[in-house]
Design a protein around this motif. Structure first.
Motif, PDB file in Angstrom:
ATOM      1  N   ALA A  48       0.846  -1.193   0.000  1.00 27.56           N
ATOM      2  CA  ALA A  48       0.000   0.000   0.000  1.00 27.56           C
ATOM      3  C   ALA A  48       0.882   1.244   0.000  1.00 27.56           C
ATOM      4  CB  ALA A  48      -0.932   0.019   1.217  1.00 27.56           C
ATOM      5  N   LEU A  49       0.280   2.352  -0.422  1.00 31.37           N
ATOM      6  CA  LEU A  49       0.955   3.653  -0.430  1.00 31.37           C
ATOM      7  C   LEU A  49       0.375   4.508   0.689  1.00 31.37           C
ATOM      8  CD1 LEU A  49       2.870   5.695  -1.925  1.00 31.37           C
ATOM      9  CD2 LEU A  49       0.820   6.450  -3.159  1.00 31.37           C
ATOM     10  N   VAL A  50       1.234   5.022   1.546  1.00 35.82           N
ATOM     11  CA  VAL A  50       0.823   5.938   2.611  1.00 35.82           C
ATOM     12  C   VAL A  50       0.932   7.367   2.094  1.00 35.82           C
ATOM     13  CG1 VAL A  50       1.304   6.773   4.945  1.00 35.82           C
ATOM     14  CG2 VAL A  50       1.666   4.353   4.385  1.00 35.82           C
ATOM     15  N   VAL A  51      -0.126   8.157   2.271  1.00 33.15           N
ATOM     16  CA  VAL A  51      -0.093   9.575   1.904  1.00 33.15           C
ATOM     17  C   VAL A  51      -0.339  10.375   3.186  1.00 33.15           C
ATOM     18  CG1 VAL A  51      -0.932  11.356   0.347  1.00 33.15           C
ATOM     19  CG2 VAL A  51      -1.056   8.954  -0.357  1.00 33.15           C
ATOM     20  N   TYR A  52       0.699  11.084   3.613  1.00 35.32           N
ATOM     21  CA  TYR A  52       0.649  11.792   4.890  1.00 35.32           C
ATOM     22  C   TYR A  52      -0.153  13.090   4.813  1.00 35.32           C
ATOM     23  CZ  TYR A  52       4.608   8.816   6.278  1.00 35.32           C
ATOM     24  OH  TYR A  52       5.416   7.753   6.568  1.00 35.32           O
ATOM     25  N   ASP A  53      -0.694  13.480   5.938  1.00 35.82           N
ATOM     26  CA  ASP A  53      -1.271  14.809   6.113  1.00 35.82           C
ATOM     27  C   ASP A  53      -0.202  15.670   6.775  1.00 35.82           C
ATOM     28  OD1 ASP A  53      -4.276  16.217   6.464  1.00 35.82           O
ATOM     29  OD2 ASP A  53      -2.717  16.963   7.810  1.00 35.82           O
ATOM     30  N   VAL A  54       0.234  16.730   6.104  1.00 30.73           N
ATOM     31  CA  VAL A  54       1.331  17.562   6.604  1.00 30.73           C
ATOM     32  C   VAL A  54       0.758  18.664   7.486  1.00 30.73           C
ATOM     33  CG1 VAL A  54       3.283  19.030   5.973  1.00 30.73           C
ATOM     34  CG2 VAL A  54       2.656  17.081   4.511  1.00 30.73           C
ATOM     35  N   GLN A  55       1.184  18.683   8.750  1.00 32.52           N
ATOM     36  CA  GLN A  55       0.695  19.673   9.704  1.00 32.52           C
ATOM     37  C   GLN A  55       1.828  20.581  10.163  1.00 32.52           C
ATOM     38  OE1 GLN A  55      -2.192  18.119  12.716  1.00 32.52           O
ATOM     39  NE2 GLN A  55      -1.444  16.134  12.026  1.00 32.52           N
ATOM     40  N   ASP A  56       1.468  21.799  10.519  1.00 32.80           N
ATOM     41  CA  ASP A  56       2.443  22.744  11.070  1.00 32.80           C
ATOM     42  C   ASP A  56       2.583  22.479  12.570  1.00 32.80           C
ATOM     43  OD1 ASP A  56       4.128  24.776  11.698  1.00 32.80           O
ATOM     44  OD2 ASP A  56       2.721  26.394  11.272  1.00 32.80           O
ATOM     45  N   GLU A  57       3.720  21.934  12.958  1.00 36.78           N
ATOM     46  CA  GLU A  57       3.954  21.597  14.365  1.00 36.78           C
ATOM     47  C   GLU A  57       4.876  22.601  15.049  1.00 36.78           C
ATOM     48  OE1 GLU A  57       4.557  17.297  15.129  1.00 36.78           O
ATOM     49  OE2 GLU A  57       4.574  17.105  12.948  1.00 36.78           O
ATOM     50  N   SER A  58       5.002  23.794  14.486  1.00 38.17           N
ATOM     51  CA  SER A  58       5.951  24.772  15.017  1.00 38.17           C
ATOM     52  C   SER A  58       5.636  25.175  16.451  1.00 38.17           C
ATOM     53  CB  SER A  58       5.957  26.024  14.123  1.00 38.17           C
ATOM     54  OG  SER A  58       6.383  25.691  12.813  1.00 38.17           O
ATOM     55  N   ILE A  92      -4.534   6.906   4.091  1.00 34.34           N
ATOM     56  CA  ILE A  92      -4.609   8.358   4.187  1.00 34.34           C
ATOM     57  C   ILE A  92      -4.613   8.798   5.646  1.00 34.34           C
ATOM     58  CG2 ILE A  92      -5.840  10.423   3.424  1.00 34.34           C
ATOM     59  CD1 ILE A  92      -4.967   8.649   1.102  1.00 34.34           C
ATOM     60  N   TYR A  93      -3.675   9.676   5.984  1.00 28.83           N
ATOM     61  CA  TYR A  93      -3.604  10.224   7.340  1.00 28.83           C
ATOM     62  C   TYR A  93      -4.598  11.381   7.483  1.00 28.83           C
ATOM     63  CZ  TYR A  93       0.637   7.827   9.047  1.00 28.83           C
ATOM     64  OH  TYR A  93       1.546   6.902   9.504  1.00 28.83           O
ATOM     65  N   ARG A  94      -5.137  11.517   8.701  1.00 29.48           N
ATOM     66  CA  ARG A  94      -6.002  12.669   8.984  1.00 29.48           C
ATOM     67  C   ARG A  94      -6.013  12.963  10.477  1.00 29.48           C
ATOM     68  NH1 ARG A  94     -11.055  15.463   6.372  1.00 29.48           N
ATOM     69  NH2 ARG A  94      -9.274  15.947   5.082  1.00 29.48           N
ATOM     70  N   TYR A 117      -7.782   3.538   3.049  1.00 27.03           N
ATOM     71  CA  TYR A 117      -7.841   3.181   4.470  1.00 27.03           C
ATOM     72  C   TYR A 117      -7.327   4.340   5.328  1.00 27.03           C
ATOM     73  CZ  TYR A 117      -8.316  -1.354   2.267  1.00 27.03           C
ATOM     74  OH  TYR A 117      -8.751  -2.387   1.476  1.00 27.03           O
ATOM     75  N   PRO A 118      -8.020   4.633   6.448  1.00 22.31           N
ATOM     76  CA  PRO A 118      -7.637   5.790   7.259  1.00 22.31           C
ATOM     77  C   PRO A 118      -6.633   5.477   8.358  1.00 22.31           C
ATOM     78  CG  PRO A 118      -9.718   4.918   8.044  1.00 22.31           C
ATOM     79  CD  PRO A 118      -9.299   4.042   6.885  1.00 22.31           C
ATOM     80  N   VAL A 119      -5.828   6.481   8.674  1.00 20.06           N
ATOM     81  CA  VAL A 119      -5.024   6.500   9.896  1.00 20.06           C
ATOM     82  C   VAL A 119      -5.329   7.826  10.593  1.00 20.06           C
ATOM     83  CG1 VAL A 119      -2.702   6.709  10.873  1.00 20.06           C
ATOM     84  CG2 VAL A 119      -3.152   4.999   9.113  1.00 20.06           C
ATOM     85  N   PHE A 120      -5.930   7.759  11.763  1.00 25.51           N
ATOM     86  CA  PHE A 120      -6.198   8.975  12.524  1.00 25.51           C
ATOM     87  C   PHE A 120      -4.977   9.329  13.366  1.00 25.51           C
ATOM     88  CE2 PHE A 120     -11.003   8.026  12.525  1.00 25.51           C
ATOM     89  CZ  PHE A 120     -11.182   8.803  11.382  1.00 25.51           C
ATOM     90  N   VAL A 121      -4.602  10.591  13.325  1.00 23.72           N
ATOM     91  CA  VAL A 121      -3.475  11.079  14.117  1.00 23.72           C
ATOM     92  C   VAL A 121      -3.965  12.200  15.030  1.00 23.72           C
ATOM     93  CG1 VAL A 121      -1.783  10.467  12.350  1.00 23.72           C
ATOM     94  CG2 VAL A 121      -2.798  12.749  12.323  1.00 23.72           C
TER      95      VAL A 121
END
Length: 319
Positions: A48-58, A92-94, A117-121
């Protein structure tokens, strides 16, 4: 095969992780990036291919971010609109807490339609105003449990500090989570401690353990190394010095990742923890992207040699 492997707790799962292009990228350029991505992955033996959700963690740290934050395209938009022709399941990350219950329900329906398929973060920072709790998000997903799987994130560094990652994992398992993708692993001892404590807790509670998928990534520059540490990835001083002193940091990092993978295969097998690997490719330099493809190929070969992953020929025969 990804769905079946996770549901049957089969070891040897192999994923490849990417980030979407920047949000302000022209559609023609996004299509070009997608085409090149699909060409690289066309002959890669992954599940499978993971596609990340990019968040600002500054806001998470006072340390200066080594690279400026740029908003990325929504991972579902990129996967469904530009990568649909790639014949691989997409993970897919969310960050569930950023969305209302209705928004999450609609998003999950769209994922299900695409067989994603989801991955909750978690949310980017601890004091972020949460709209939907993780337990509630898992409950919303539960209507899809018969035809889908949901993942979560595990962080060995957090376990080193709080010593409760095994508890977190089992709590999420009780909500339906069946596999966990780790933060990038460079500290083998931290990862081993998570495995040990998880195995002990599962044995005590007579619970079948989930699949743990360890993320590995190639590192080709001092600045990339600094960014990984900024993200909270712990690189032991000895490894850090090995990388900095090497004539070819990228090649050295690949060899270190292979050593870590080999050790984790043995460790998980001995403790009956189903496992896999996620090869992360989030750099834009061509050399680092090519190194990630090499790493994925070599780990796939390692898994086959260890007898925990079938060859492509065996898969075709089984099909």
């Amino acid at each position: 095969m990804f769905l079946e492997k996770i549901k049957s707790a089969e070891s040897g799962v192999l994923l490849y992780g990417i980030t979407p292009p920047k949000a302000n990228t022209e559609p023609e350029r996004i299509a070009e990036i997608a085409r090149k991505t699909m060409e690289r992955l066309a002959n890669l033996d992954i599940d499978a291919l993971v596609v990340y959700d990019v968040q600002d963690e500054s806001a998470r740290t006072a340390d200066e971010r080594p690279f400026p934050f740029l908003t990325a395209l929504d991972p579902l938009v990129f996967a469904s609109g530009y990568l649909e022709s790639l014949p691989l399941p997409k993970i897919i990350y969310r960050p569930a807490g950023k969305f209302s219950a209705d928004e999450l329900a609609d998003w999950l329906e769209t994922l299900h339609e695409h067989t994603f398929y989801p991955v909750f973060v978690g949310v980017p920072v601890p004091d972020y105003p949460v709209k939907t709790s993780l337990p509630d998000a898992y409950q919303i997903w539960s209507k899809h449990r018969d035809t889908s799987v949901i993942g979560a994130v595990t962080i060995p560094e957090r376990h080193h500090l709080l010593n409760d990652e095994d508890v977190r994992i089992l709590d999420k398992m009780s909500c339906g989570v069946s596999y966990f993708i780790s933060q990038c692993v460079f500290n083998l001892d931290y990862a081993r401690q998570v495995i040990d404590d998880l195995a002990l807790r599962c044995n005590r509670q007579q619970t079948a353990p989930p699949t743990i998928i360890f993320t590995l990534t190639a590192c080709g520059s001092v600045k990339t190394l600094q960014f990984m540490e900024w993200l909270g990835i712990h690189v032991p001083d000895t490894l850090k010095e090995e990388l900095k002193r090497s004539e070819d940091m990228l090649d050295k990092s690949v060899r270190l990742c292979l050593d870590i993978a080999s050790a984790l295969i043995t460790y998980c097998t001995e403790r009956s923890i189903p496992f896999g690997f996620n090869i992360e490719s989030v750099a834009i330099r061509k050399a680092e992207i090519e190194a990630s493809i090499e790493l994925a190929n070599r780990i796939g070969q390692m898994l086959r040699e260890k007898g925990v992953r079938k060859s492509l020929q065996e898969k075709r025969y089984a099909a």
